[in-house]
Design an enzyme around this catalytic site. Structure first.
Site, mmCIF file in Angstrom:
data_model
loop_
_atom_site.group_PDB
_atom_site.id
_atom_site.type_symbol
_atom_site.label_atom_id
_atom_site.label_comp_id
_atom_site.label_asym_id
_atom_site.label_seq_id
_atom_site.Cartn_x
_atom_site.Cartn_y
_atom_site.Cartn_z
ATOM 1 N N ASP A 119 0.845 -1.199 0.000
ATOM 2 C CA ASP A 119 0.000 0.000 0.000
ATOM 3 C C ASP A 119 0.883 1.252 0.000
ATOM 4 O O ASP A 119 2.095 1.168 0.132
ATOM 5 C CB ASP A 119 -0.972 -0.020 1.198
ATOM 6 C CG ASP A 119 -0.241 0.064 2.546
ATOM 7 O OD1 ASP A 119 0.543 1.018 2.744
ATOM 8 O OD2 ASP A 119 -0.451 -0.820 3.402
ATOM 9 N N HIS A 145 8.578 -5.440 -1.246
ATOM 10 C CA HIS A 145 7.693 -6.422 -1.898
ATOM 11 C C HIS A 145 6.843 -5.787 -3.011
ATOM 12 O O HIS A 145 5.835 -6.356 -3.416
ATOM 13 C CB HIS A 145 6.796 -7.110 -0.857
ATOM 14 C CG HIS A 145 7.548 -8.054 0.040
ATOM 15 N ND1 HIS A 145 7.034 -8.559 1.213
ATOM 16 C CD2 HIS A 145 8.792 -8.606 -0.085
ATOM 17 C CE1 HIS A 145 7.929 -9.365 1.780
ATOM 18 N NE2 HIS A 145 9.000 -9.398 1.022
ATOM 19 N N CYS A 198 5.492 -4.525 -17.240
ATOM 20 C CA CYS A 198 5.257 -5.266 -18.478
ATOM 21 C C CYS A 198 6.310 -6.363 -18.600
ATOM 22 O O CYS A 198 7.507 -6.077 -18.540
ATOM 23 C CB CYS A 198 5.321 -4.330 -19.695
ATOM 24 S SG CYS A 198 5.123 -5.223 -21.258
ATOM 25 N N SER A 212 4.868 -10.571 11.152
ATOM 26 C CA SER A 212 4.840 -11.845 11.885
ATOM 27 C C SER A 212 6.167 -12.579 11.843
ATOM 28 O O SER A 212 6.327 -13.598 12.505
ATOM 29 C CB SER A 212 3.724 -12.736 11.317
ATOM 30 O OG SER A 212 4.003 -13.027 9.964
ATOM 31 N N LEU A 271 1.565 -6.536 17.697
ATOM 32 C CA LEU A 271 0.375 -6.884 18.480
ATOM 33 C C LEU A 271 0.623 -8.146 19.306
ATOM 34 O O LEU A 271 0.196 -8.265 20.449
ATOM 35 C CB LEU A 271 -0.813 -7.088 17.542
ATOM 36 C CG LEU A 271 -2.195 -7.149 18.167
ATOM 37 C CD1 LEU A 271 -2.486 -5.914 19.002
ATOM 38 C CD2 LEU A 271 -3.259 -7.310 17.088
HETATM 39 C C1 BJW Z 1 -0.372 -5.699 14.366
HETATM 40 C C2 BJW Z 1 -1.614 -5.078 14.336
HETATM 41 C C3 BJW Z 1 -1.690 -3.789 14.883
HETATM 42 C C4 BJW Z 1 -1.808 -7.015 13.394
HETATM 43 N N1 BJW Z 1 -0.612 -3.222 15.431
HETATM 44 N N2 BJW Z 1 0.683 -5.128 14.913
HETATM 45 C C5 BJW Z 1 12.298 -21.898 3.672
HETATM 46 C C6 BJW Z 1 13.015 -21.251 4.673
HETATM 47 C C7 BJW Z 1 13.342 -19.896 4.560
HETATM 48 C C8 BJW Z 1 12.939 -19.159 3.449
HETATM 49 C C9 BJW Z 1 12.233 -19.807 2.464
HETATM 50 C C10 BJW Z 1 11.923 -21.158 2.575
HETATM 51 N N3 BJW Z 1 11.222 -21.520 1.472
HETATM 52 C C11 BJW Z 1 11.071 -20.424 0.680
HETATM 53 C C12 BJW Z 1 11.688 -19.381 1.279
HETATM 54 C C13 BJW Z 1 11.763 -17.979 0.777
HETATM 55 C C14 BJW Z 1 10.417 -17.298 0.825
HETATM 56 C C15 BJW Z 1 9.842 -17.402 2.246
HETATM 57 O O1 BJW Z 1 10.166 -16.637 3.129
HETATM 58 N N4 BJW Z 1 8.909 -18.329 2.453
HETATM 59 C C16 BJW Z 1 8.330 -18.528 3.779
HETATM 60 C C17 BJW Z 1 6.872 -18.864 3.622
HETATM 61 C C18 BJW Z 1 9.143 -19.585 4.501
HETATM 62 N N5 BJW Z 1 10.661 -15.912 0.477
HETATM 63 C C19 BJW Z 1 10.653 -15.497 -0.767
HETATM 64 O O2 BJW Z 1 10.377 -16.258 -1.689
HETATM 65 C C20 BJW Z 1 11.073 -14.079 -1.019
HETATM 66 N N6 BJW Z 1 12.102 -14.046 -1.973
HETATM 67 C C21 BJW Z 1 13.299 -14.628 -1.743
HETATM 68 O O3 BJW Z 1 13.557 -15.213 -0.702
HETATM 69 O O4 BJW Z 1 14.186 -14.446 -2.774
HETATM 70 C C22 BJW Z 1 15.473 -15.095 -2.670
HETATM 71 C C23 BJW Z 1 16.455 -14.353 -1.811
HETATM 72 C C24 BJW Z 1 17.535 -15.036 -1.285
HETATM 73 C C25 BJW Z 1 18.461 -14.381 -0.492
HETATM 74 C C26 BJW Z 1 18.338 -13.035 -0.253
HETATM 75 C C27 BJW Z 1 17.273 -12.378 -0.790
HETATM 76 C C28 BJW Z 1 16.332 -13.030 -1.561
HETATM 77 C C29 BJW Z 1 9.921 -13.258 -1.569
HETATM 78 C C30 BJW Z 1 8.830 -13.072 -0.553
HETATM 79 C C31 BJW Z 1 7.644 -12.346 -1.185
HETATM 80 C C32 BJW Z 1 6.512 -12.172 -0.186
HETATM 81 N N7 BJW Z 1 5.369 -11.675 -0.844
HETATM 82 C C33 BJW Z 1 4.169 -11.437 -0.061
HETATM 83 C C34 BJW Z 1 2.941 -11.281 -1.033
HETATM 84 C C35 BJW Z 1 3.119 -10.187 -2.032
HETATM 85 C C36 BJW Z 1 2.694 -8.839 -1.520
HETATM 86 C C37 BJW Z 1 1.197 -8.711 -1.354
HETATM 87 O O5 BJW Z 1 0.402 -9.384 -2.054
HETATM 88 O O6 BJW Z 1 0.784 -7.860 -0.539
HETATM 89 O O7 BJW Z 1 4.343 -10.299 0.797
HETATM 90 S S1 BJW Z 1 3.766 -12.739 1.106
HETATM 91 C C38 BJW Z 1 3.075 -11.694 2.327
HETATM 92 O O8 BJW Z 1 3.831 -11.900 3.551
HETATM 93 C C39 BJW Z 1 3.355 -10.262 1.843
HETATM 94 C C40 BJW Z 1 3.890 -9.632 3.106
HETATM 95 O O9 BJW Z 1 4.689 -8.497 2.788
HETATM 96 C C41 BJW Z 1 4.645 -10.751 3.767
HETATM 97 C C42 BJW Z 1 4.882 -10.564 5.245
HETATM 98 O O10 BJW Z 1 3.661 -10.556 5.941
HETATM 99 P P1 BJW Z 1 3.491 -9.644 7.228
HETATM 100 O O11 BJW Z 1 3.588 -8.231 6.851
HETATM 101 O O12 BJW Z 1 4.414 -10.122 8.285
HETATM 102 O O13 BJW Z 1 1.966 -9.930 7.611
HETATM 103 P P2 BJW Z 1 1.350 -11.022 8.592
HETATM 104 O O14 BJW Z 1 -0.107 -11.068 8.336
HETATM 105 O O15 BJW Z 1 2.077 -12.304 8.521
HETATM 106 O O16 BJW Z 1 1.630 -10.444 10.059
HETATM 107 C C43 BJW Z 1 1.006 -9.268 10.515
HETATM 108 C C44 BJW Z 1 1.541 -8.959 11.902
HETATM 109 O O17 BJW Z 1 0.985 -7.736 12.362
HETATM 110 C C45 BJW Z 1 1.181 -10.031 12.960
HETATM 111 O O18 BJW Z 1 2.340 -10.351 13.730
HETATM 112 C C46 BJW Z 1 0.138 -9.325 13.852
HETATM 113 O O19 BJW Z 1 0.230 -9.694 15.210
HETATM 114 C C47 BJW Z 1 0.526 -7.887 13.698
HETATM 115 N N8 BJW Z 1 -0.569 -6.920 13.863
HETATM 116 N N9 BJW Z 1 -2.536 -5.904 13.788
HETATM 117 C C48 BJW Z 1 0.516 -3.906 15.491
HETATM 118 N N10 BJW Z 1 -2.894 -3.084 14.924
#
Ligand code: BJW
Length: 234
Positions: free
Chosen positions: A94, A109, A117, A178, A203
């Site tokens: 956002d 991200h 494109c 998270s 949170l």
């Molecule tokens: C509050 C609140 C309030 C609520 N106040 N707090 C095995 C082991 C390790 C890594 C990997 C593995 N297998 C694959 C991987 C790599 C993979 C990965 O991490 N996978 C995991 C599932 C294990 N990662 C990737 O593929 C990434 N690329 C990559 O690694 O490339 C290679 C590389 C190698 C070396 C160096 C660098 C790169 C790419 C990741 C792309 C993630 N994309 C997404 C979706 C696209 C965006 C979208 O559609 O919006 O991004 S996934 C989704 O999760 C999104 C988010 O940005 C991301 C993180 O989520 P976030 O923000 O943490 O949200 P939530 O919902 O999980 O948590 C919210 C938190 O807020 C909670 O804790 C609540 O308590 C809190 N909260 N209200 C304060 N009011």
């Protein structure tokens, strides 16, 4: 004395603005299989479904109901008034940090209000819906436009800039994430390994909570302004 700060934000910072987080019981993944809507393979298999997922979120973001909240505003205030350097790294797609006034900002991200494109690699603004019929205004090709989002398996954006800042900072703060998605979830270790203090504001305790020096639990709209005032008064 703190002089270089790196802040990582996640979905929790925008939750109180009305944008769903991912992993909550009623979160964005609730109705979707992650690999269907957030992977390049999912896009190849069913581009219409992926476009719909992001079109819905873009429409919501642009609706009058969605506004920056006190946490976004406090982080912008920090950037404006802090005597040292602040880099804000957001996993969010956002534009609420920008609306609040942050400028030293990396969208690792991607961004919901940009499209890319696959034919000519041009990145351009988008506010309307995308579809498989959308035409690239640069190369005129059809069915090549995708949301400018980093999906699983893809390289996050501006990694060298982020890693350099993490290795140089003396304070790393993680807000509303998270700690489940890498490389962002590993940033606490990178910063701490280089001597930075580390603080989590969330949170609930994240998956990487034990790696932080300090943790404060509560709403971002309360914790973030309080922490910003503390830092500005140091
Ligand atoms: C509050 C609140 C309030 C609520 N106040 N707090 C095995 C082991 C390790 C890594 C990997 C593995 N297998 C694959 C991987 C790599 C993979 C990965 O991490 N996978 C995991 C599932 C294990 N990662 C990737 O593929 C990434 N690329 C990559 O690694 O490339 C290679 C590389 C190698 C070396 C160096 C660098 C790169 C790419 C990741 C792309 C993630 N994309 C997404 C979706 C696209 C965006 C979208 O559609 O919006 O991004 S996934 C989704 O999760 C999104 C988010 O940005 C991301 C993180 O989520 P976030 O923000 O943490 O949200 P939530 O919902 O999980 O948590 C919210 C938190 O807020 C909670 O804790 C609540 O308590 C809190 N909260 N209200 C304060 N009011």
């Amino acid at each position: 004395m703190v002089s270089k700060v790196v802040i990582l934000t996640g979905a929790g910072v925008s939750a109180e603005s009305g944008i769903q987080t991912f992993r909550a019981a009623d979160g964005l993944w609730h109705n979707h299989r992650i690999e269907e809507v957030a992977s390049p393979e999912g896009f190849t298999k069913d581009p219409a479904l992926v476009h719909q997922f992001y079109n819905d979120r873009r429409r919501q973001l642009l609706s009058a109901d969605i506004n920056e909240n006190a946490a976004h505003v406090a982080l912008a205030k920090l950037e404006q008034h802090f005597a040292g350097e602040v880099l804000l790294v957001t996993q969010n797609i956002d534009d609420l940090h920008e609306r609040a006034g942050s400028t030293q900002l990396v969208h690792m991200h991607g961004e919901l209000l940009k499209k890319r494109c696959l034919g000519c690699e041009q990145i351009t603004a988008v506010t309307d819906d995308l579809s498989v019929e959308s035409v690239c205004e640069y190369c005129n090709s059809t069915a090549q436009l995708r949301p400018h989002i980093v999906w699983f398996g893809e390289m996050p954006l501006q990694m060298p800039r982020i890693e350099k800042a993490l290795l140089q900072c003396d304070l790393f703060v993680s807000i509303g994430t998270s700690g489940n998605v890498y490389p962002a979830a590993g940033y606490v270790q990178l910063a701490a390994g280089n001597g930075a203090e580390t603080l989590e504001l969330n949170l609930e305790a994240s998956a990487t909570n034990s790696l932080f020096d300090q943790c404060r639990l509560g709403l971002a709209s309360k914790l973030v302004p309080e922490w910003v005032e503390e830092l500005l008064s140091q």
